[in-house]
Design a protein around this motif. Sequence first.
Motif, PDB file in Angstrom:
ATOM      1  N   LYS A 243       5.161   3.100   2.239  1.00  0.00           N
ATOM      2  CA  LYS A 243       5.663   1.728   2.122  1.00  0.00           C
ATOM      3  C   LYS A 243       7.062   1.605   2.727  1.00  0.00           C
ATOM      4  N   ARG A 244       7.898   2.600   2.484  1.00  0.00           N
ATOM      5  CA  ARG A 244       9.288   2.538   2.962  1.00  0.00           C
ATOM      6  C   ARG A 244       9.424   2.899   4.441  1.00  0.00           C
ATOM      7  N   TYR A 245       8.727   3.965   4.845  1.00  0.00           N
ATOM      8  CA  TYR A 245       9.011   4.563   6.153  1.00  0.00           C
ATOM      9  C   TYR A 245       7.872   4.463   7.156  1.00  0.00           C
ATOM     10  N   LYS A 246       6.691   4.025   6.698  1.00  0.00           N
ATOM     11  CA  LYS A 246       5.498   4.011   7.568  1.00  0.00           C
ATOM     12  C   LYS A 246       5.273   5.390   8.185  1.00  0.00           C
ATOM     13  N   SER A 247       5.513   6.413   7.387  1.00  0.00           N
ATOM     14  CA  SER A 247       5.388   7.785   7.852  1.00  0.00           C
ATOM     15  C   SER A 247       5.161   8.704   6.661  1.00  0.00           C
ATOM     16  N   PHE A 248       4.461   9.818   6.904  1.00  0.00           N
ATOM     17  CA  PHE A 248       4.318  10.850   5.888  1.00  0.00           C
ATOM     18  C   PHE A 248       5.138  12.092   6.249  1.00  0.00           C
ATOM     19  N   SER A 249       6.081  11.950   7.163  1.00  0.00           N
ATOM     20  CA  SER A 249       6.948  13.072   7.523  1.00  0.00           C
ATOM     21  C   SER A 249       8.081  13.189   6.514  1.00  0.00           C
ATOM     22  N   ASP A 250       8.176  14.336   5.859  1.00  0.00           N
ATOM     23  CA  ASP A 250       9.255  14.540   4.901  1.00  0.00           C
ATOM     24  C   ASP A 250      10.582  14.730   5.620  1.00  0.00           C
ATOM     25  N   THR A 251      11.634  14.234   5.003  1.00  0.00           N
ATOM     26  CA  THR A 251      12.984  14.324   5.564  1.00  0.00           C
ATOM     27  C   THR A 251      13.946  14.714   4.446  1.00  0.00           C
ATOM     28  N   LYS A 252      15.212  14.881   4.798  1.00  0.00           N
ATOM     29  CA  LYS A 252      16.233  15.150   3.784  1.00  0.00           C
ATOM     30  C   LYS A 252      16.351  13.974   2.825  1.00  0.00           C
TER      31      LYS A 252
ATOM     32  N   GLU B 237      -8.589   8.819 -18.890  1.00  0.00           N
ATOM     33  CA  GLU B 237      -7.389   8.003 -19.122  1.00  0.00           C
ATOM     34  C   GLU B 237      -6.328   8.282 -18.066  1.00  0.00           C
ATOM     35  N   ASN B 238      -6.240   9.524 -17.640  1.00  0.00           N
ATOM     36  CA  ASN B 238      -5.291   9.856 -16.574  1.00  0.00           C
ATOM     37  C   ASN B 238      -5.712   9.236 -15.248  1.00  0.00           C
ATOM     38  N   PHE B 239      -7.020   9.218 -14.983  1.00  0.00           N
ATOM     39  CA  PHE B 239      -7.507   8.557 -13.772  1.00  0.00           C
ATOM     40  C   PHE B 239      -7.161   7.067 -13.805  1.00  0.00           C
ATOM     41  N   ASP B 240      -7.332   6.443 -14.960  1.00  0.00           N
ATOM     42  CA  ASP B 240      -7.018   5.017 -15.096  1.00  0.00           C
ATOM     43  C   ASP B 240      -5.539   4.758 -14.841  1.00  0.00           C
ATOM     44  N   ALA B 241      -4.687   5.627 -15.379  1.00  0.00           N
ATOM     45  CA  ALA B 241      -3.242   5.462 -15.195  1.00  0.00           C
ATOM     46  C   ALA B 241      -2.851   5.651 -13.735  1.00  0.00           C
ATOM     47  N   PHE B 242      -3.485   6.622 -13.083  1.00  0.00           N
ATOM     48  CA  PHE B 242      -3.215   6.853 -11.666  1.00  0.00           C
ATOM     49  C   PHE B 242      -3.657   5.654 -10.836  1.00  0.00           C
ATOM     50  N   ASP B 243      -4.845   5.145 -11.132  1.00  0.00           N
ATOM     51  CA  ASP B 243      -5.356   3.994 -10.388  1.00  0.00           C
ATOM     52  C   ASP B 243      -4.460   2.783 -10.568  1.00  0.00           C
ATOM     53  N   GLU B 244      -3.976   2.587 -11.786  1.00  0.00           N
ATOM     54  CA  GLU B 244      -3.093   1.441 -12.050  1.00  0.00           C
ATOM     55  C   GLU B 244      -1.840   1.529 -11.185  1.00  0.00           C
ATOM     56  N   TYR B 245      -1.295   2.734 -11.049  1.00  0.00           N
ATOM     57  CA  TYR B 245      -0.108   2.913 -10.207  1.00  0.00           C
ATOM     58  C   TYR B 245      -0.453   2.728  -8.730  1.00  0.00           C
ATOM     59  N   ALA B 246      -1.497   3.406  -8.280  1.00  0.00           N
ATOM     60  CA  ALA B 246      -1.830   3.397  -6.851  1.00  0.00           C
ATOM     61  C   ALA B 246      -2.221   2.011  -6.369  1.00  0.00           C
ATOM     62  N   MET B 247      -2.893   1.238  -7.214  1.00  0.00           N
ATOM     63  CA  MET B 247      -3.382  -0.073  -6.793  1.00  0.00           C
ATOM     64  C   MET B 247      -2.267  -1.111  -6.634  1.00  0.00           C
ATOM     65  N   LYS B 248      -1.034  -0.731  -6.954  1.00  0.00           N
ATOM     66  CA  LYS B 248       0.102  -1.601  -6.663  1.00  0.00           C
ATOM     67  C   LYS B 248       0.404  -1.604  -5.161  1.00  0.00           C
ATOM     68  N   TYR B 249      -0.175  -0.628  -4.474  1.00  0.00           N
ATOM     69  CA  TYR B 249       0.015  -0.514  -3.027  1.00  0.00           C
ATOM     70  C   TYR B 249      -1.223  -1.052  -2.309  1.00  0.00           C
ATOM     71  N   ASP B 250      -1.059  -1.398  -1.055  1.00  0.00           N
ATOM     72  CA  ASP B 250      -2.113  -2.092  -0.303  1.00  0.00           C
ATOM     73  C   ASP B 250      -3.177  -1.106   0.195  1.00  0.00           C
ATOM     74  N   MET B 251      -4.312  -1.111  -0.478  1.00  0.00           N
ATOM     75  CA  MET B 251      -5.388  -0.196  -0.111  1.00  0.00           C
ATOM     76  C   MET B 251      -6.096  -0.609   1.183  1.00  0.00           C
ATOM     77  N   ASN B 252      -5.736  -1.757   1.736  1.00  0.00           N
ATOM     78  CA  ASN B 252      -6.266  -2.139   3.044  1.00  0.00           C
ATOM     79  C   ASN B 252      -5.584  -1.381   4.170  1.00  0.00           C
ATOM     80  N   ILE B 253      -4.461  -0.754   3.846  1.00  0.00           N
ATOM     81  CA  ILE B 253      -3.764   0.082   4.821  1.00  0.00           C
ATOM     82  C   ILE B 253      -4.436   1.453   4.802  1.00  0.00           C
ATOM     83  N   LYS B 254      -4.940   1.896   5.940  1.00  0.00           N
ATOM     84  CA  LYS B 254      -5.762   3.113   5.964  1.00  0.00           C
ATOM     85  C   LYS B 254      -4.997   4.337   5.483  1.00  0.00           C
TER      86      LYS B 254
END
Length: 243
Positions: free
Chosen positions: A69-78, A3-20
Motif C-alpha cells: 500500500k505504501r511503496y507499491k513494492s515488496f522490496s525490503d529496505t532500511k 478464529e485466527n483465520f477469521d482475525a487474519f481475514d478481517e485485517y487483510a480484507m481492509k486492503y484491496d484484494m482486487n490488486i493482484k
Amino acid sequence: MNENFDAFDEYAMKYDMNIKEIAYKYNHSYRVVHQAEEISRSIELDEEEKDLASLIALLHDIARFEQWKRYKSFSDTKEFDHGDEGVKILFEDGMIDKFIAKKSDYDVIKSAIKYHNKFQIPTSLSVRETLHSRIIRDADKLDIIYAMSTDKLISITDDDSEISEEVKEKFFSHNEIRKEITKSKNDKIVLMLALIFDLNYVYSKHRVLDEEYLERILENLNNKKMFKPFIDEGIKYLKGELN
C-alpha cells in the motif's frame, strides 16, 4: 485455528484484494500455513507446537499488505523490512491480541517472524525459537519456489545478461546468495534458485524434488541452456541431501 483465520481475514480484507499483489500475499499466507502443517507433521510435533507453527505461518507476512500500500513494492529496505514491521504491527501496535496465542509463546512468535526473511537465523536464539524459525523459513521458501514454477503466480523473465562469477561460485558451493552481490536479472533468478540451500527438513527437500519444481522453473525460462547447469546442480544437491 478458525478464529485466527477469521482475525487474519478481517485485517487483510481492509486492503484491496482486487490488486493482484495484495491477493497474492493473502493466498501465499494460507499456502504457507499448509506447508508449515506438513513440515510439523513430518517431524512429529505435538498438537500445541503444530498450532503455533501454523499461527506463525499465517502471520509471517502480515506487514506485506501495508508495504505494498505504501511503496507499491515488496522490496525490503532500511525504512521498511517486512519481518521487523510484522513484529511491530503484532506486538507494538497490539494486533497479536486479535489472535489466540499464549503469552508464553510471544517470544517464539516474535523471533520466527522477525527472522523469517533474514539471510540467516542468529545462533543466539533458543532451541524452540530456532525450531519455529526453521519451520517458517522452509514453509515460506517452499511456496516461493512453487510460485516460481507455475509462471502464473511469480513471473520470472530472464534476459541475455551474463551470470556473474561471484553468483556462480556461491551457487555451485551450495550457498545462499545475498541480493547485494547480484548485478543482473539473471543473477536474481539464480538467487531465487539458491533458496533450496537453506531448506532444513527432509519433507521440504522431497517436496521440491517430487513436485519437480526446479524442472518446471526451467521450462518457464527462455535461456534454458544458460540455466540448465544450475537446475541440474540443484537437483543433484537435493538428492545428495536425501541420500
